[in-house]
Design a protein around this motif. Sequence first.
Motif, PDB file in Angstrom:
ATOM      1  N   SER A 159       0.598   0.914  -6.170  1.00  0.00           N
ATOM      2  CA  SER A 159      -0.363   0.006  -5.549  1.00  0.00           C
ATOM      3  C   SER A 159      -1.784   0.475  -5.827  1.00  0.00           C
ATOM      4  CB  SER A 159      -0.104  -0.101  -4.042  1.00  0.00           C
ATOM      5  OG  SER A 159      -0.038   1.185  -3.443  1.00  0.00           O
ATOM      6  N   ASP A 210      -4.407   0.999  -4.137  1.00  0.00           N
ATOM      7  CA  ASP A 210      -5.015   2.017  -3.275  1.00  0.00           C
ATOM      8  C   ASP A 210      -4.637   3.432  -3.689  1.00  0.00           C
ATOM      9  OD1 ASP A 210      -2.346   1.207  -2.286  1.00  0.00           O
ATOM     10  OD2 ASP A 210      -2.680   2.752  -0.778  1.00  0.00           O
ATOM     11  N   THR A 239       0.855  -1.181   0.000  1.00  0.00           N
ATOM     12  CA  THR A 239       0.000   0.000   0.000  1.00  0.00           C
ATOM     13  C   THR A 239       0.897   1.239   0.000  1.00  0.00           C
ATOM     14  OG1 THR A 239      -0.151  -0.005   2.423  1.00  0.00           O
ATOM     15  CG2 THR A 239      -1.909  -1.140   1.212  1.00  0.00           C
ATOM     16  N   ASN A 240       0.349   2.362  -0.427  1.00  0.00           N
ATOM     17  CA  ASN A 240       1.106   3.619  -0.509  1.00  0.00           C
ATOM     18  C   ASN A 240       2.428   3.420  -1.267  1.00  0.00           C
ATOM     19  OD1 ASN A 240      -0.832   5.048   0.915  1.00  0.00           O
ATOM     20  ND2 ASN A 240       0.141   4.683   2.890  1.00  0.00           N
TER      21      ASN A 240
END
Length: 324
Positions: A246, A248, A199-200
């Motif tokens: 990613s 997200d 993520t991030n």
Amino acid sequence: MKWKWKHIAAVLCLSFLGALVFYVFQVDKVWQVVLYLPGNANPSEEGDHVLTPGPSPYYIIRESNKCPEGKPPPFLVLLILTVAGEVEARNAIRQTWGNESLAPGLGIIRLFLLGVQESKLGHLQQKTLEAESLRHHDIIQEDFLDTYYNLTLKTLMGMNWVAMHCPRASYVMKTDSDMLVNTVFLIHKLLRPGLNPKTNYFTGYIMPSRDMATNRNKSSKWYMPPEEYSNEMYPEFCSGTGYVFSGDMATKLYGTSLNIPLLRLEDVYVGICLERLGIKPTPSPKGLFSNYRVPFSKAIYRNIVTSHHIDPGRMLDYWHKMWV
């Protein structure tokens, strides 16, 4: 009973409010990602149209069923910037690195991103493009002029699509139609599906410090007017030739963009959005991402992610030689 003006006014107000509520709930539930983007519709000195926002939140070609609910989300979404006339390039990508069956059991989604052409052949090209879309179901398009300085809008369109229609994708790659992408290496060696998705995460060819200085040379393709961006240095950013993030991040980047005035340089703009989010690009192993054409050898191309300036003939030839 005679109606008084205040009664008539009340009825009109209620009717207006009812119509407004109906409209809000009919806009495909995209209030958070609608494409009423800030922009500069003035032509540049070269006659190019700069950052012309689309007139509505609707796509011309959407492909909203490409990532259906009820099925496992894809591991990788490929967002490939192209223009209507690049039919040969799109067909080469479909046969090589953009083949959606390259990662059995994981899932790859291939999407070509386009605006609209303003030319004498624009209407004919549009009809041809729509027929191509019906055949391959891998094209998304919005109603903005397809120009170099509108690459920012085109990229945001792709992020918007992922945020709306495929938010559970593990990873997304944004790249161009003249790139060769080793999707096999990218998936299995860099992203590694056996691990929990990051993520991030954002990676690619991080531009060297000499390219972080704002270009004020009016004759340069990468000229940045001070009225668009006043700082003398850009934040850290990855080359727009190919970067990976990613899943997200699509929603985060698009949402952040709604509060940042658009810029003509897409990769710089995405870097500014990352800075606003407090996220720095993750350095990748040296040489994996290139913003130039890497001299071909089977050994080298099987162990990199991107090579630039690859025409359709080379793409087909190189890909065949990589895997035989």
